[in-house]
Design a protein around this motif. Structure first.
Motif, PDB file in Angstrom:
ATOM      1  N   LEU A 231      45.258  56.325  37.975  1.00 50.47           N
ATOM      2  CA  LEU A 231      45.861  55.901  37.247  1.00 50.47           C
ATOM      3  C   LEU A 231      45.053  53.842  37.474  1.00 50.47           C
ATOM      4  O   LEU A 231      44.495  53.876  36.445  1.00 50.47           O
ATOM      5  CB  LEU A 231      46.836  55.245  37.206  1.00 50.47           C
ATOM      6  N   THR A 232      45.009  53.642  38.924  1.00 52.87           N
ATOM      7  CA  THR A 232      44.015  52.796  39.001  1.00 52.87           C
ATOM      8  C   THR A 232      42.546  52.347  39.222  1.00 52.87           C
ATOM      9  O   THR A 232      41.717  51.949  38.699  1.00 52.87           O
ATOM     10  CB  THR A 232      44.635  52.253  40.790  1.00 52.87           C
ATOM     11  N   VAL A 233      42.341  53.625  39.329  1.00 53.76           N
ATOM     12  CA  VAL A 233      40.766  54.433  39.133  1.00 53.76           C
ATOM     13  C   VAL A 233      40.540  54.157  37.901  1.00 53.76           C
ATOM     14  O   VAL A 233      39.404  53.654  37.684  1.00 53.76           O
ATOM     15  CB  VAL A 233      40.239  55.764  40.197  1.00 53.76           C
ATOM     16  N   ALA A 234      41.562  54.501  36.866  1.00 54.48           N
ATOM     17  CA  ALA A 234      40.595  54.822  36.080  1.00 54.48           C
ATOM     18  C   ALA A 234      40.634  53.737  35.170  1.00 54.48           C
ATOM     19  O   ALA A 234      39.741  53.391  34.475  1.00 54.48           O
ATOM     20  CB  ALA A 234      41.825  55.558  34.865  1.00 54.48           C
ATOM     21  N   LEU A 235      41.722  52.502  35.026  1.00 58.13           N
ATOM     22  CA  LEU A 235      41.475  51.584  34.591  1.00 58.13           C
ATOM     23  C   LEU A 235      40.274  50.551  34.931  1.00 58.13           C
ATOM     24  O   LEU A 235      40.140  49.714  33.872  1.00 58.13           O
ATOM     25  CB  LEU A 235      43.383  50.517  34.487  1.00 58.13           C
ATOM     26  N   LEU A 236      40.580  50.617  36.139  1.00 57.89           N
ATOM     27  CA  LEU A 236      38.914  49.752  36.869  1.00 57.89           C
ATOM     28  C   LEU A 236      37.801  49.991  36.084  1.00 57.89           C
ATOM     29  O   LEU A 236      37.320  49.737  35.729  1.00 57.89           O
ATOM     30  CB  LEU A 236      39.381  50.115  38.917  1.00 57.89           C
ATOM     31  N   LEU A 237      37.049  51.857  36.131  1.00 61.08           N
ATOM     32  CA  LEU A 237      36.032  52.063  35.978  1.00 61.08           C
ATOM     33  C   LEU A 237      36.513  51.567  34.447  1.00 61.08           C
ATOM     34  O   LEU A 237      34.892  51.031  33.896  1.00 61.08           O
ATOM     35  CB  LEU A 237      36.219  53.323  36.175  1.00 61.08           C
ATOM     36  N   LEU A 238      37.633  52.048  33.092  1.00 66.14           N
ATOM     37  CA  LEU A 238      36.723  51.656  32.288  1.00 66.14           C
ATOM     38  C   LEU A 238      36.711  50.242  31.746  1.00 66.14           C
ATOM     39  O   LEU A 238      35.990  49.715  31.349  1.00 66.14           O
ATOM     40  CB  LEU A 238      38.836  52.079  31.310  1.00 66.14           C
ATOM     41  N   GLY A 239      37.813  49.076  32.957  1.00 67.68           N
ATOM     42  CA  GLY A 239      37.492  47.589  32.723  1.00 67.68           C
ATOM     43  C   GLY A 239      36.131  47.404  33.198  1.00 67.68           C
ATOM     44  O   GLY A 239      36.044  46.706  31.922  1.00 67.68           O
ATOM     45  N   ALA A 240      35.609  48.241  33.475  1.00 69.43           N
ATOM     46  CA  ALA A 240      33.754  47.856  34.381  1.00 69.43           C
ATOM     47  C   ALA A 240      33.124  48.064  32.848  1.00 69.43           C
ATOM     48  O   ALA A 240      32.314  47.066  32.605  1.00 69.43           O
ATOM     49  CB  ALA A 240      33.548  48.371  35.834  1.00 69.43           C
ATOM     50  N   ALA A 241      33.543  49.350  32.093  1.00 68.23           N
ATOM     51  CA  ALA A 241      32.833  49.748  31.484  1.00 68.23           C
ATOM     52  C   ALA A 241      32.566  48.710  30.288  1.00 68.23           C
ATOM     53  O   ALA A 241      31.646  48.378  29.497  1.00 68.23           O
ATOM     54  CB  ALA A 241      32.995  50.979  31.082  1.00 68.23           C
ATOM     55  N   VAL A 242      33.911  48.545  30.105  1.00 62.78           N
ATOM     56  CA  VAL A 242      33.964  47.379  29.404  1.00 62.78           C
ATOM     57  C   VAL A 242      33.400  45.931  28.955  1.00 62.78           C
ATOM     58  O   VAL A 242      32.762  45.474  28.347  1.00 62.78           O
ATOM     59  CB  VAL A 242      35.745  46.894  28.344  1.00 62.78           C
ATOM     60  N   LEU A 243      33.248  46.062  30.218  1.00 63.16           N
ATOM     61  CA  LEU A 243      32.671  44.595  30.714  1.00 63.16           C
ATOM     62  C   LEU A 243      31.408  44.870  30.392  1.00 63.16           C
ATOM     63  O   LEU A 243      30.622  44.073  30.615  1.00 63.16           O
ATOM     64  CB  LEU A 243      32.831  43.808  31.904  1.00 63.16           C
TER      65      LEU A 243
END
Length: 478
Positions: A231-243
């Motif tokens: 879940l941590t990896v998924a949220l971090l990757l999603l956040g990085a993609a949005v940024l």
């Protein structure tokens, strides 16, 4: 204008500085005072340490996520209007928090409303300070006062919060915040805005949403680390993609002639970029240390709020001492040297906290480390802010102030999220040491960034004439 009226303005700068510095104080106080209320709030609201950590972190991340839009709104609606609106929203959130019957209402009042209020009122603090103090000496002095009160608010938050919580109730700490806000509003009556608002300025709503969502996802990813790594990896990757898409969006908008939420040209200044990194890591260390030590003292050593707050007096004294000497230090040493020294002293403090706490069970084991961390932060907070703000002309102060405060508050969010997540996963001496060692590594990263600051870019204390329009204070083309 009468002769008597003409004699009134000289009192204005002092009164304005008092209002701006108190605003930074109360916002920093709000970010750390809840650390000593963890047990009281969790018992009163029938929640857990993790629940209180979420409330603290959400407050910090709301500030970070909305600080850039908040800075941009000052250009359109005026710095004073945004400042007063932010104060009103903040006070509403503080009073709602004081009456909160459960964690959800506390998050609404403290984390959401106070976070939104802070995002509206803090950018004007730094914009107005820069505009009202055109030369480097007066600007360094003003930022020294503001950063001193900001740092003291964060460092003394546990002590003041502990005194109020033990003597009255944790709810009274939020009433205290509302009373300070009332005083700031009173002091702000004669506050002048040097630049008129421009209602025709556009506001990039989509860009604001993208930046906020991206930052929230990143911090949520860190908070999820104690649940599952996936879940941590998924949220971090999603956040990085949005940024990443946010940066693409602002580039495209700027290229088409529109006004983006944040101009990518802000990131073309190497000195400013390195200064922003040091700001982020300074607040990460401050808030990470505050949460880790406070949570450990209460959950492992079983200290009450007042005893925990008293321990943090060492950090407050260190920060106050260094901040009071900030102007004299700026005369004798370059800003690059001060920032480097600050990180070195902070890491020495973290090392002392790990070594002494592992060896001794007394509260005195925390004093040397916290004192050193306070001294280190007091030495470098002002130079980092002044370095960044002074790189840009008046017309860009709204953008850079929003970015600067967003970066700093993101550091505060990371500090509470990273160190807090490591600590609450075990709530043991080993987890405490792991969290503090993580902060020491962060300090080394800050030192590395400070060492890369070019010597020629050091803004010294010598007064500089106002830069020609279209250039920064060093004469570089805007």
């Amino acid at each position: 204008m009468t002769e008597q009226a003409a004699r009134r303005p000289p009192a204005g700068p002092r009164q304005a500085l008092a209002a701006l510095a108190l605003a930074q104080f109360i916002c920093s106080f709000a970010g750390s005072n809840m650390n000593v209320m963890i047990n009281d709030i969790s018992e009163d609201l029938d929640t857990t340490v993790q629940g209180v950590q979420v409330a603290i972190t959400v407050f910090l991340v709301v500030m970070a996520a909305l600080m850039i839009p908040g800075g941009k709104l000052t250009d359109r609606y005026g710095r004073k209007r945004c400042f007063l609106t932010g104060l009103a929203v903040y006070a509403t959130g503080a009073l709602l928090s004081a009456a909160a019957p459960n964690l959800g209402v506390l998050i609404l009042g403290n984390s959401i409303l106070e976070g939104i209020g802070t995002a509206l009122l803090i950018p004007p603090v730094y914009i107005l300070t820069t505009l009202l103090n055109p030369d480097r000496t007066s600007r360094a002095r003003a930022f020294g006062v503001i950063m001193a009160l900001g740092g003291i608010g964060a460092a003394a938050g546990p002590l003041i919060g502990g005194l109020i919580t033990t003597g009255i109730s944790w709810r009274a700490a939020f009433v205290f915040q509302a009373l300070v806000i009332a005083l700031i509003i009173l002091l702000s009556r004669r506050l002048d805005d040097p630049l008129p608002p421009d209602p025709t300025r556009s506001f990039d709503v989509f860009g604001a949403v993208l930046s906020a969502v991206g930052l929230v996802l990143v911090v949520m990813g860190i908070l999820a680390a104690d649940n599952t790594i996936w879940l941590t990896v998924a949220l971090l990757l999603l956040g990085a993609a949005v940024l990443a898409y946010f940066l693409h969006w602002v580039r495209a908008r700027e290229a088409s002639g529109g006004e983006p939420l944040l101009s990518v040209s802000l990131f073309r200044d190497r000195v400013s970029n390195l200064g922003l990194i040091t700001q982020n890591l300074q607040w990460l260390i401050l808030m990470g240390t505050s949460f880790t030590a406070a949570a450990y003292l209460q959950t492992v050593r079983h200290y009450d709020a007042i005893r925990t707050g008293v321990v943090f007096t060492a950090a407050t004294l260190g920060l106050l001492t260094a901040s009071l000497a900030a102007e004299r230090l700026a005369v004798r040493r370059s800003q690059r040297t001060l920032i480097m020294t600050g990180f070195i002293v902070c890491d020495a403090g973290v090392a002392a906290l790990v070594a002494l706490v592992a060896t001794f069970s007394t509260a005195w084991a925390f004093v040397p480390g916290l004192l050193l961390i306070g001294l280190g932060l007091g030495v470098m907070l002002t130079p980092s802010v002044n370095l960044v703000q002074s790189q840009f002309p008046e017309k860009r102060q709204g953008e850079i102030s929003g970015l600067s405060r967003s970066v700093s508050n993101l550091g505060s969010s990371f500090g509470t999220a990273i160190a807090g997540t490591i600590l609450v996963s075990g709530l043991t001496t080993g987890a405490y040491a792991a969290a503090m060692i993580t902060l020491a590594v962060v300090g080394l990263g800050g030192l590395a960034a400070a060492m890369r600051l070019p010597r020629g870019s050091e803004a010294g204390p010598v007064p500089a004439p106002p830069a020609p329009r279209g250039t920064d204070v060093y004469g570089n083309k805007d």
